[in-house]
Design an enzyme around this catalytic site. Sequence first.
Site, mmCIF file in Angstrom:
data_model
loop_
_atom_site.group_PDB
_atom_site.id
_atom_site.type_symbol
_atom_site.label_atom_id
_atom_site.label_comp_id
_atom_site.label_asym_id
_atom_site.label_seq_id
_atom_site.Cartn_x
_atom_site.Cartn_y
_atom_site.Cartn_z
ATOM 1 N N HIS A 1 75.393 -11.042 -85.952
ATOM 2 C CA HIS A 1 76.229 -11.846 -85.045
ATOM 3 C C HIS A 1 75.432 -12.229 -83.795
ATOM 4 C CE1 HIS A 1 80.439 -12.758 -83.403
ATOM 5 N NE2 HIS A 1 79.598 -13.071 -82.420
ATOM 6 N N HIS B 1 74.604 -15.882 -81.079
ATOM 7 C CA HIS B 1 74.837 -17.301 -80.743
ATOM 8 C C HIS B 1 73.496 -17.886 -80.317
ATOM 9 C CE1 HIS B 1 79.353 -17.032 -80.579
ATOM 10 N NE2 HIS B 1 79.009 -15.750 -80.544
ATOM 11 N N GLN C 1 84.450 -22.864 -80.666
ATOM 12 C CA GLN C 1 84.513 -22.088 -79.415
ATOM 13 C C GLN C 1 85.778 -22.369 -78.599
ATOM 14 O OE1 GLN C 1 81.930 -19.855 -77.277
ATOM 15 N NE2 GLN C 1 84.118 -19.572 -76.948
ATOM 16 N N HIS D 1 85.769 -14.687 -84.835
ATOM 17 C CA HIS D 1 85.855 -13.954 -83.564
ATOM 18 C C HIS D 1 87.333 -13.558 -83.434
ATOM 19 C CE1 HIS D 1 81.943 -15.620 -82.624
ATOM 20 N NE2 HIS D 1 81.931 -15.042 -81.437
ATOM 21 N N GLU E 1 88.991 -10.753 -79.406
ATOM 22 C CA GLU E 1 87.958 -10.357 -78.431
ATOM 23 C C GLU E 1 88.577 -10.399 -77.031
ATOM 24 O OE1 GLU E 1 84.477 -12.804 -78.158
ATOM 25 O OE2 GLU E 1 83.383 -11.341 -76.955
ATOM 26 N N ASP F 1 74.881 -10.542 -80.396
ATOM 27 C CA ASP F 1 75.803 -11.539 -79.843
ATOM 28 C C ASP F 1 75.099 -12.532 -78.917
ATOM 29 O OD1 ASP F 1 78.214 -12.834 -79.635
ATOM 30 O OD2 ASP F 1 79.210 -11.323 -78.416
ATOM 31 N N TRP G 1 77.215 -15.297 -71.122
ATOM 32 C CA TRP G 1 78.026 -14.093 -71.319
ATOM 33 C C TRP G 1 77.224 -12.819 -71.068
ATOM 34 C CZ3 TRP G 1 78.172 -18.397 -74.491
ATOM 35 C CH2 TRP G 1 79.398 -19.104 -74.480
HETATM 36 FE FE FE2 Z 1 80.243 -13.931 -80.503
#
Ligand code: FE2
Length: 421
Positions: free
Chosen positions: A57, A59, A152, A210, A213, A309, A315
């Site tokens: 996982h 991005h 997203q 996702h 979360e 991630d 993030w």
């Molecule tokens: Fe993610």
Amino acid sequence: MYDVLLRRCALKDTSALLDIALSQGQIVCIEPAIEGSATQEFDVQGKLVTAPFVESHIHLDSAFTAGQPRWNQSGVLFEGIQIWGEYKQTLSLKDVKDRAREVLKQQAAQGVLFVRSHADVSEPKLIALQALLELREEVKDWITLQVVAFPQDGLYGAPQNEALMEESLKLGADVVGGIPHYELTREDGVRSVHRIFELAQQYDRLIDIHCDEIDDEQSRFLEVVSACAIRTGMGSRVTASHTTAFHSYNNAYAFKLMGFLQKSGINFIANPLINITLQGRTDTYPKRRGVTRVKELNAAGLNVSLGHDCVMDPWYSLGTGNMINCAHMAVHVCQMTGRSEIDACFDMVTTNGARTLNLGDSYGIAVGKPANLVVLDATEPFDAIRRQPVATHVFSRGRLLVQTEPAKTQWAAQTSVPVRT
Ligand code: FE2
């Protein structure tokens, strides 16, 4: 005459050291002392030889954008989504590919040869998706990239998003993604999960959502994913990522849900580096860890893998793409400190990840399998997680791809240091 011979390898499940021979991209022999020679021979001197790490996982489209156009000051998920929303107006194919390729190179150097990346498909030109699909092709001779079409901003967050998802699948995305807890209403969230399953069946793709979360214990889309998996029989092809709300569910509900999850057979991905950072932000004290119930899911026999991630994005401004780093964090925040649990965390970034990605027989160390191997400067998985060593040699498709020299420490000659005898 072999292409490559690795001498004196420590394998995870065997006590004796073994030699491994590679030819024409395959593992062709594993024995205590292989006779014969090879074009390239390496004496690995009892180091751990493992199947490659699996990044289940990440991005890649947002990697290396931290601070652009501004830093995430609150540290919460939703400010990250806002900042990324601003950055993504400026995306170009070259920008995404250059940043994503750099992450893949850094990951490969650390023994990662299988990567599942999400690509944001809420953006009308689908630049992130197209860039990662082109990159998937470009890098396929040395690393395997799976691309998730990830809405997203929600499948129903804007009128065009559902069509963008379908277009992404037509363009060749490997996996259908989702974000039900970020849809405008609970009903939209449920509807999105049903639509994701429909699309995955129609286009014959995997699913990675996702899911929940958030710290909100009322976020309960995991039960919807589980129910759809039970009804369609797609469990092994379905993954619930994050599921951080599961941390906050009351135990009576969590206990009931666990039985349904076992029936569904879906995969889980925790992202401990990110979850421990983003979650619990609205708490004062006590402050929740916000990581899904990795220990309990693993004990219940469900397949759990780990992801990084983010690497330097809105993030999470840190990140190296190192999977042992993820496993090390999981040991701590999930309290997986039993000896067998520490070994289980190593599996979560190797074999379990391979299962999540549905790699099937193409993964692992055995005669007849593709020759993808990593030599770690460690003796066993426990030692690897404790010391987080470098991957000294990474072999991909039967060829040496990258080598790293371990750091050396040398005491100064004049120093008098007690020696333990
Ligand atoms: Fe993610």
